[in-house]
Design a protein around this motif. Structure first.
Motif, mmCIF file in Angstrom:
data_model
loop_
_atom_site.group_PDB
_atom_site.id
_atom_site.type_symbol
_atom_site.label_atom_id
_atom_site.label_comp_id
_atom_site.label_asym_id
_atom_site.label_seq_id
_atom_site.Cartn_x
_atom_site.Cartn_y
_atom_site.Cartn_z
ATOM 1 N N ALA A 3 42.128 63.872 120.377
ATOM 2 C CA ALA A 3 43.625 63.449 120.483
ATOM 3 C C ALA A 3 44.517 64.813 119.604
ATOM 4 O O ALA A 3 44.953 64.259 118.645
ATOM 5 C CB ALA A 3 43.817 62.162 120.006
ATOM 6 N N MET A 4 44.389 65.965 120.274
ATOM 7 C CA MET A 4 44.922 66.927 119.509
ATOM 8 C C MET A 4 46.656 67.034 119.389
ATOM 9 O O MET A 4 47.090 67.814 118.758
ATOM 10 C CB MET A 4 44.719 68.258 120.615
ATOM 11 N N THR A 5 47.271 66.080 120.061
ATOM 12 C CA THR A 5 48.760 65.921 120.353
ATOM 13 C C THR A 5 49.241 65.140 119.082
ATOM 14 O O THR A 5 50.263 64.989 118.931
ATOM 15 C CB THR A 5 49.195 65.455 121.506
ATOM 16 N N ILE A 77 25.854 58.131 118.729
ATOM 17 C CA ILE A 77 27.049 58.589 118.444
ATOM 18 C C ILE A 77 27.932 59.116 119.476
ATOM 19 O O ILE A 77 27.464 60.091 120.118
ATOM 20 C CB ILE A 77 26.796 59.800 117.227
ATOM 21 N N ASP A 78 29.176 58.537 119.911
ATOM 22 C CA ASP A 78 29.874 58.760 120.761
ATOM 23 C C ASP A 78 31.047 59.745 120.421
ATOM 24 O O ASP A 78 32.073 59.182 119.889
ATOM 25 C CB ASP A 78 30.289 57.445 121.558
ATOM 26 N N LEU A 79 31.196 60.870 120.686
ATOM 27 C CA LEU A 79 32.231 61.674 119.992
ATOM 28 C C LEU A 79 33.266 62.116 121.053
ATOM 29 O O LEU A 79 33.034 62.237 122.345
ATOM 30 C CB LEU A 79 31.346 63.052 119.939
ATOM 31 N N GLY A 80 34.611 61.559 120.439
ATOM 32 C CA GLY A 80 35.818 61.653 121.236
ATOM 33 C C GLY A 80 35.539 60.613 122.343
ATOM 34 O O GLY A 80 35.862 60.694 123.710
ATOM 35 N N VAL A 128 34.973 55.463 114.011
ATOM 36 C CA VAL A 128 35.280 56.482 112.814
ATOM 37 C C VAL A 128 36.436 57.506 113.156
ATOM 38 O O VAL A 128 36.233 57.997 113.951
ATOM 39 C CB VAL A 128 34.011 57.321 112.443
ATOM 40 N N ALA A 129 37.310 57.557 112.170
ATOM 41 C CA ALA A 129 38.513 58.444 112.551
ATOM 42 C C ALA A 129 38.204 59.758 112.120
ATOM 43 O O ALA A 129 39.008 59.868 110.804
ATOM 44 C CB ALA A 129 39.620 57.797 111.991
ATOM 45 N N VAL A 130 37.425 60.388 112.451
ATOM 46 C CA VAL A 130 37.398 62.073 112.305
ATOM 47 C C VAL A 130 37.260 62.737 113.259
ATOM 48 O O VAL A 130 36.840 62.505 114.414
ATOM 49 C CB VAL A 130 35.903 62.047 111.442
ATOM 50 N N ASP A 131 37.960 63.861 113.239
ATOM 51 C CA ASP A 131 38.012 65.179 114.311
ATOM 52 C C ASP A 131 36.658 65.543 114.933
ATOM 53 O O ASP A 131 35.684 65.676 113.812
ATOM 54 C CB ASP A 131 38.965 66.042 113.798
ATOM 55 N N VAL A 132 36.425 65.592 116.003
ATOM 56 C CA VAL A 132 35.265 66.100 116.476
ATOM 57 C C VAL A 132 35.077 67.306 115.976
ATOM 58 O O VAL A 132 33.688 67.688 116.185
ATOM 59 C CB VAL A 132 35.253 65.907 117.986
ATOM 60 N N ILE A 138 31.834 63.574 109.972
ATOM 61 C CA ILE A 138 31.427 62.321 110.911
ATOM 62 C C ILE A 138 30.302 61.840 110.476
ATOM 63 O O ILE A 138 30.116 60.780 110.266
ATOM 64 C CB ILE A 138 31.507 62.883 112.535
ATOM 65 N N ARG A 139 29.368 62.898 110.170
ATOM 66 C CA ARG A 139 27.883 62.399 110.008
ATOM 67 C C ARG A 139 27.965 61.551 108.509
ATOM 68 O O ARG A 139 27.123 60.697 108.068
ATOM 69 C CB ARG A 139 27.041 63.624 109.815
ATOM 70 N N THR A 140 28.727 62.263 107.570
ATOM 71 C CA THR A 140 28.674 61.542 106.165
ATOM 72 C C THR A 140 29.690 60.814 106.025
ATOM 73 O O THR A 140 29.784 60.036 104.801
ATOM 74 C CB THR A 140 29.009 62.837 105.181
ATOM 75 N N HIS A 141 30.331 60.010 106.988
ATOM 76 C CA HIS A 141 31.293 58.908 106.811
ATOM 77 C C HIS A 141 30.500 57.654 106.385
ATOM 78 O O HIS A 141 29.346 57.578 106.988
ATOM 79 C CB HIS A 141 32.137 58.739 108.233
ATOM 80 N N PRO A 142 30.889 56.784 105.665
ATOM 81 C CA PRO A 142 30.330 55.658 105.143
ATOM 82 C C PRO A 142 29.822 54.793 106.316
ATOM 83 O O PRO A 142 28.657 54.364 106.396
ATOM 84 C CB PRO A 142 31.371 55.247 104.143
#
Length: 275
Positions: A3-5, A77-80, A128-132, A138-142
């Protein structure tokens, strides 16, 4: 979807969102007039856009089901990931393995709101709200660390996301990070806009770049280079409707070959394994 916008965490109905445009093309209701306006450009000028969206979703569903059934992997892990729709990754996976765990990754505010509402009572899934483009974050998110056991094989999903990462943002480096940080036996599913070197491809790329400032069609060779170091499994990088499909899903000709429209050639799918 990436979601780059957006900047910040609020939903801005005046700006189009890739995730919401995709939702509109799939027949969803979680979109605004600005998203439908862009979606209608695709429908009008690129009448196969809807077929591309559905072909991509169907290939993802087949891939998740096959991974769970045949590999024993039960963590994804489903990215985007985009807006929730029918047959989300966790729904498909848990249909075969009720204990399957899924981390969805997206930064679109509406994806976060809807995803978290949908998954609120499911202890085996998180958003998880982290940019791809920040794989380490992402990997280290709790939530990722709580759900995903990185000592065991993981399925990493890049469904219709890497084509939204421009070349100068190092999409190959993103895949390489995950390849280097998951164990042997992990699987990678990728679907990607596939360059057809034709007017349809050029127009679709122009619309995406003009609207979102991103959207990169790549050749089969370029898609393969993103998967460097992984073993690409049969049938290789092929149009998504052909990826491990059967004759009950789509038209075939008298020679037993799948009949594709020019549009269906424009989305590719592949499954790869880390040796």
């Amino acid at each position: 979807m990436i979601a780059m916008t957006y900047e910040g965490s609020s939903i801005d109905p005046s700006k189009p969102s890739i995730a919401r445009v995709y939702d509109y093309l799939l027949g969803g209701k979680d979109n605004y007039a600005v998203d439908r306006e862009i979606g209608d450009v695709f429908k009008r000028d690129l009448p196969g856009s809807v077929a591309i969206a559905f072909a991509n979703r169907a290939a993802l569903t087949r891939a998740v089901g096959e991974i769970v059934r045949t590999t024993g992997i039960q963590q994804f892990i489903d990215l985007g990931s985009g807006l929730p729709t029918a047959d989300n990754v966790h729904q498909v996976a848990q249909r075969h393995a009720p204990e399957a765990r899924v981390v969805y990754v997206d930064i679109d505010p509406q994806v976060l709101v809807h995803g978290r509402a949908l998954l609120e009572k499911d202890d085996h899934t998180r958003v998880v709200a982290v940019d791809v483009r920040d794989p380490e974050g992402i990997r280290t998110h709790p939530d990722t660390m709580r759900l995903i056991d990185f000592t065991r094989p993981v399925a990493v999903i890049f469904s219709a996301i890497l084509h939204h990462v421009n070349d100068d943002e190092d999409p190959a480096g993103i895949v390489r990070y995950w390849r280097e940080n998951v164990p042997s036996g992990s699987y990678f599913f990728v679907s990607h806009f596939r360059s057809g070197d034709n007017p349809e491809t050029q127009e679709a790329e122009r619309v995406l770049q003009q609207t979102f400032g991103r959207g990169r069609w790549r050749t089969d060779a370029e898609i393969a280079s993103l998967l460097d170091g992984l073993e690409i499994l049969d049938p290789g990088i092929v149009p998504a409707p052909l990826w491990r499909s059967d004759q009950t899903e789509t038209p075939w000709n008298n020679s037993g070959e799948r009949q594709l429209t020019v549009w269906e050639h424009l989305i590719a799918a592949a499954l790869a394994r880390k040796p």
